[in-house]
Design a protein around this motif. Structure first.
Motif, PDB file in Angstrom:
ATOM      1  N   ALA A 111       0.987  -0.906  -0.242  1.00  0.00           N
ATOM      2  CA  ALA A 111      -0.274  -0.135  -0.201  1.00  0.00           C
ATOM      3  C   ALA A 111       0.519   1.108   0.099  1.00  0.00           C
ATOM      4  O   ALA A 111       0.396   2.112  -0.967  1.00  0.00           O
ATOM      5  CB  ALA A 111      -1.327  -0.229   1.211  1.00  0.00           C
ATOM      6  N   CYS A 112       2.342   0.933   1.202  1.00  0.00           N
ATOM      7  CA  CYS A 112       2.734   2.522   0.946  1.00  0.00           C
ATOM      8  C   CYS A 112       3.838   2.360  -0.616  1.00  0.00           C
ATOM      9  O   CYS A 112       3.904   3.484  -1.011  1.00  0.00           O
ATOM     10  CB  CYS A 112       3.933   2.468   1.268  1.00  0.00           C
ATOM     11  SG  CYS A 112       2.570   2.683   3.461  1.00  0.00           S
ATOM     12  N   THR A 113       4.544   1.521  -0.808  1.00  0.00           N
ATOM     13  CA  THR A 113       5.585   1.343  -1.876  1.00  0.00           C
ATOM     14  C   THR A 113       5.254   0.700  -3.431  1.00  0.00           C
ATOM     15  O   THR A 113       5.703   1.314  -4.065  1.00  0.00           O
ATOM     16  CB  THR A 113       6.584   0.223  -1.376  1.00  0.00           C
ATOM     17  OG1 THR A 113       6.323  -0.699  -1.569  1.00  0.00           O
ATOM     18  CG2 THR A 113       6.972   0.861  -0.113  1.00  0.00           C
ATOM     19  N   GLY A 114       3.388   0.150  -3.550  1.00  0.00           N
ATOM     20  CA  GLY A 114       2.674  -0.118  -5.164  1.00  0.00           C
ATOM     21  C   GLY A 114       2.937   0.859  -5.495  1.00  0.00           C
ATOM     22  O   GLY A 114       2.968   1.748  -5.193  1.00  0.00           O
ATOM     23  N   GLU A 115       2.484   0.256  -6.816  1.00  0.00           N
ATOM     24  CA  GLU A 115       1.725   1.496  -7.856  1.00  0.00           C
ATOM     25  C   GLU A 115       0.610   0.681  -8.628  1.00  0.00           C
ATOM     26  O   GLU A 115       0.427  -0.136  -8.472  1.00  0.00           O
ATOM     27  CB  GLU A 115       2.867   1.168  -8.956  1.00  0.00           C
ATOM     28  CG  GLU A 115       4.267   2.044  -8.192  1.00  0.00           C
ATOM     29  CD  GLU A 115       5.221   1.742  -9.642  1.00  0.00           C
ATOM     30  OE1 GLU A 115       5.586   0.818 -10.372  1.00  0.00           O
ATOM     31  OE2 GLU A 115       6.485   3.234  -9.436  1.00  0.00           O
ATOM     32  N   GLY A 116      -0.287   1.816  -8.576  1.00  0.00           N
ATOM     33  CA  GLY A 116      -1.747   1.397  -9.451  1.00  0.00           C
ATOM     34  C   GLY A 116      -2.676   0.178  -9.089  1.00  0.00           C
ATOM     35  O   GLY A 116      -2.229   1.439  -7.753  1.00  0.00           O
ATOM     36  N   PRO A 207      15.875   6.155   5.088  1.00  0.00           N
ATOM     37  CA  PRO A 207      17.053   5.688   4.141  1.00  0.00           C
ATOM     38  C   PRO A 207      17.021   4.192   5.034  1.00  0.00           C
ATOM     39  O   PRO A 207      17.137   3.775   2.410  1.00  0.00           O
ATOM     40  CB  PRO A 207      18.315   6.275   4.882  1.00  0.00           C
ATOM     41  CG  PRO A 207      17.959   7.626   5.257  1.00  0.00           C
ATOM     42  CD  PRO A 207      16.041   7.132   5.767  1.00  0.00           C
ATOM     43  N   TYR A 208      16.571   3.963   5.340  1.00  0.00           N
ATOM     44  CA  TYR A 208      17.120   1.796   5.263  1.00  0.00           C
ATOM     45  C   TYR A 208      16.234   1.315   4.756  1.00  0.00           C
ATOM     46  O   TYR A 208      16.143   1.170   3.849  1.00  0.00           O
ATOM     47  CB  TYR A 208      16.953   1.364   6.700  1.00  0.00           C
ATOM     48  CG  TYR A 208      16.716  -0.340   6.857  1.00  0.00           C
ATOM     49  CD1 TYR A 208      17.793  -1.190   7.049  1.00  0.00           C
ATOM     50  CD2 TYR A 208      15.282  -0.031   6.976  1.00  0.00           C
ATOM     51  CE1 TYR A 208      18.007  -2.778   7.038  1.00  0.00           C
ATOM     52  CE2 TYR A 208      15.306  -2.140   6.834  1.00  0.00           C
ATOM     53  CZ  TYR A 208      16.055  -2.916   7.254  1.00  0.00           C
ATOM     54  OH  TYR A 208      15.843  -4.450   7.570  1.00  0.00           O
ATOM     55  N   LEU A 209      14.346   1.927   5.005  1.00  0.00           N
ATOM     56  CA  LEU A 209      13.271   1.579   4.102  1.00  0.00           C
ATOM     57  C   LEU A 209      13.423   1.447   2.303  1.00  0.00           C
ATOM     58  O   LEU A 209      13.332   1.378   1.787  1.00  0.00           O
ATOM     59  CB  LEU A 209      11.994   1.994   4.484  1.00  0.00           C
ATOM     60  CG  LEU A 209      12.373   1.615   6.218  1.00  0.00           C
ATOM     61  CD1 LEU A 209      11.217   1.915   6.462  1.00  0.00           C
ATOM     62  CD2 LEU A 209      11.806   0.052   5.939  1.00  0.00           C
ATOM     63  N   ARG A 210      14.035   2.727   2.057  1.00  0.00           N
ATOM     64  CA  ARG A 210      14.718   2.955   0.868  1.00  0.00           C
ATOM     65  C   ARG A 210      15.370   1.692  -0.013  1.00  0.00           C
ATOM     66  O   ARG A 210      15.463   1.424  -1.103  1.00  0.00           O
ATOM     67  CB  ARG A 210      15.069   4.483   0.580  1.00  0.00           C
ATOM     68  CG  ARG A 210      13.649   5.626   0.743  1.00  0.00           C
ATOM     69  CD  ARG A 210      14.623   6.900   0.649  1.00  0.00           C
ATOM     70  NE  ARG A 210      13.091   7.828   0.963  1.00  0.00           N
ATOM     71  CZ  ARG A 210      12.594   8.828   1.411  1.00  0.00           C
ATOM     72  NH1 ARG A 210      14.597   9.404   1.896  1.00  0.00           N
ATOM     73  NH2 ARG A 210      11.700   9.648   1.704  1.00  0.00           N
ATOM     74  N   PHE A 211      16.635   2.074   0.861  1.00  0.00           N
ATOM     75  CA  PHE A 211      17.256   0.426   0.250  1.00  0.00           C
ATOM     76  C   PHE A 211      16.108  -0.759   0.008  1.00  0.00           C
ATOM     77  O   PHE A 211      16.409  -1.067  -0.570  1.00  0.00           O
ATOM     78  CB  PHE A 211      18.362   0.407   1.487  1.00  0.00           C
ATOM     79  CG  PHE A 211      18.974  -0.015   1.003  1.00  0.00           C
ATOM     80  CD1 PHE A 211      19.309  -0.589   0.246  1.00  0.00           C
ATOM     81  CD2 PHE A 211      19.153  -1.727   1.835  1.00  0.00           C
ATOM     82  CE1 PHE A 211      20.956  -2.112  -0.394  1.00  0.00           C
ATOM     83  CE2 PHE A 211      19.554  -2.994   1.732  1.00  0.00           C
ATOM     84  CZ  PHE A 211      20.633  -3.196   0.526  1.00  0.00           C
ATOM     85  N   MET A 212      15.532  -0.905   0.882  1.00  0.00           N
ATOM     86  CA  MET A 212      14.654  -2.670   1.292  1.00  0.00           C
ATOM     87  C   MET A 212      14.057  -1.879  -0.062  1.00  0.00           C
ATOM     88  O   MET A 212      13.706  -3.125  -1.404  1.00  0.00           O
ATOM     89  CB  MET A 212      14.449  -2.876   2.469  1.00  0.00           C
ATOM     90  CG  MET A 212      15.209  -2.319   3.764  1.00  0.00           C
ATOM     91  SD  MET A 212      16.040  -4.402   2.634  1.00  0.00           S
ATOM     92  CE  MET A 212      14.957  -5.460   2.845  1.00  0.00           C
ATOM     93  N   ILE A 213      13.226  -0.820  -0.018  1.00  0.00           N
ATOM     94  CA  ILE A 213      12.341  -0.773  -1.618  1.00  0.00           C
ATOM     95  C   ILE A 213      12.949  -1.106  -2.811  1.00  0.00           C
ATOM     96  O   ILE A 213      13.037  -1.640  -3.837  1.00  0.00           O
ATOM     97  CB  ILE A 213      11.531   0.153  -1.510  1.00  0.00           C
ATOM     98  CG1 ILE A 213      10.884   0.197   0.205  1.00  0.00           C
ATOM     99  CG2 ILE A 213      10.746   0.334  -2.468  1.00  0.00           C
ATOM    100  CD1 ILE A 213      10.329   1.754  -0.084  1.00  0.00           C
ATOM    101  N   GLY A 214      14.356  -0.458  -2.982  1.00  0.00           N
ATOM    102  CA  GLY A 214      15.541  -0.681  -3.890  1.00  0.00           C
ATOM    103  C   GLY A 214      15.480  -2.004  -4.502  1.00  0.00           C
ATOM    104  O   GLY A 214      15.713  -2.660  -5.261  1.00  0.00           O
ATOM    105  N   TYR A 215      16.235  -2.738  -3.497  1.00  0.00           N
ATOM    106  CA  TYR A 215      16.378  -3.793  -3.096  1.00  0.00           C
ATOM    107  C   TYR A 215      15.359  -4.846  -3.845  1.00  0.00           C
ATOM    108  O   TYR A 215      16.228  -6.109  -4.427  1.00  0.00           O
ATOM    109  CB  TYR A 215      17.494  -4.355  -1.742  1.00  0.00           C
ATOM    110  CG  TYR A 215      17.786  -5.873  -1.305  1.00  0.00           C
ATOM    111  CD1 TYR A 215      19.128  -6.116  -1.848  1.00  0.00           C
ATOM    112  CD2 TYR A 215      17.019  -6.685  -0.806  1.00  0.00           C
ATOM    113  CE1 TYR A 215      19.342  -7.419  -1.407  1.00  0.00           C
ATOM    114  CE2 TYR A 215      17.676  -7.957  -0.817  1.00  0.00           C
ATOM    115  CZ  TYR A 215      19.045  -8.362  -1.006  1.00  0.00           C
ATOM    116  OH  TYR A 215      19.058  -9.030  -0.954  1.00  0.00           O
ATOM    117  N   ILE A 216      14.692  -4.830  -3.180  1.00  0.00           N
ATOM    118  CA  ILE A 216      13.438  -5.701  -3.660  1.00  0.00           C
ATOM    119  C   ILE A 216      13.093  -5.828  -4.746  1.00  0.00           C
ATOM    120  O   ILE A 216      12.638  -6.711  -5.814  1.00  0.00           O
ATOM    121  CB  ILE A 216      12.254  -5.676  -2.546  1.00  0.00           C
ATOM    122  CG1 ILE A 216      12.239  -5.985  -1.084  1.00  0.00           C
ATOM    123  CG2 ILE A 216      11.024  -6.142  -2.820  1.00  0.00           C
ATOM    124  CD1 ILE A 216      11.496  -5.715  -0.124  1.00  0.00           C
TER     125      ILE A 216
END
Length: 224
Positions: A111-116, A207-216
């Motif tokens: 819900a927070c990181t997805g799209e569309g 920043p840690y969560l942004r890294f995890m978003i990119g990592y996933i």
């Protein structure tokens, strides 16, 4: 009883619950910080299947997966019982813990990181799940009653991590006043000193969560 070591990252909600449990039980432990972009040989040795944190090492015992680790801690150290004594209450706590890990966390994350369309569906599902959890805490200080218990530790990520995931992902879930009992419980738990001292600062967590978003996203894109 053997030296206790916890392989973890400071921003992981799954690792935080283990730190909280150890501190509530009064267990001394060594915190070994892992870099998920450059995992240590010891982490890969102890968790060759999933290659992730948390990992608890107690003497010669290696325990994996956060819910399993919580139960190991509960069974090994008797101070500050986490699970209720009544079998039905214990089963209920385990059910909602499984619900959190298998549904709620993923729903909030998407819900927070997805799209569309996927993001919109996840937001709707997250609100439905939060409403269900709200009913479980109505009229209580903690899920464990008057003291913090197993389910409080499992769900304890919500009052701090949700807002950080929202900031990192760029999408918001409606405000806490929709769930007043959850909001009050969240204030109770994050202002408990033993819990508060293990909560990462927001400026480090985002920043840690942004890294995890990119990592996933990168891991998903590289899958065949």
């Amino acid at each position: 009883m053997g030296v206790v070591k916890l392989f973890a990252t400071e921003g992981s909600l799954f690792c935080a619950r283990i730190q909280w449990a150890l501190k509530l039980k009064g267990v001394e432990y060594e915190f070994i910080l892992e870099d998920l972009a450059n995992k240590s040989p010891l982490l890969l040795k102890y968790n060759p299947i999933y290659k992730k944190v948390p990992v608890l090492v107690h003497g010669d015992n290696v325990v994996l997966e956060s819910l399993v680790i919580l139960e190991y801690i509960e069974d090994t150290w008797k101070e500050h019982p986490l699970l209720p004594r009544d079998p039905y209450d214990r089963a209920t706590a385990r059910f909602w813990a499984k619900f959190n890990d298998e549904k709620l966390v993923l729903q909030v994350w998407t819900a927070c990181t997805g799209e569309g369309e996927a993001q919109e569906k996840a937001k709707e599902s997250a609100l439905e799940s939060l409403a269900l959890v709200e009913k479980q805490i109505e009229g209580k200080k903690f899920f464990g009653g008057e003291q913090i218990g197993y389910l409080d530790l499992v769900l304890g990520w919500m009052p701090h991590w949700i807002s950080a995931i929202e900031e990192a992902g760029g999408n918001k879930i409606p405000e806490a006043e929709m769930f007043p009992s959850l909001h009050q419980w969240g204030q109770n738990i994050i202002h408990t000193p033993l819990i508060e001292e293990c909560i990462p600062a927001k400026e480090e967590l985002v920043p840690y969560l942004r890294f995890m978003i990119g990592y996933i996203r990168s891991s998903s894109a590289n899958k065949p």
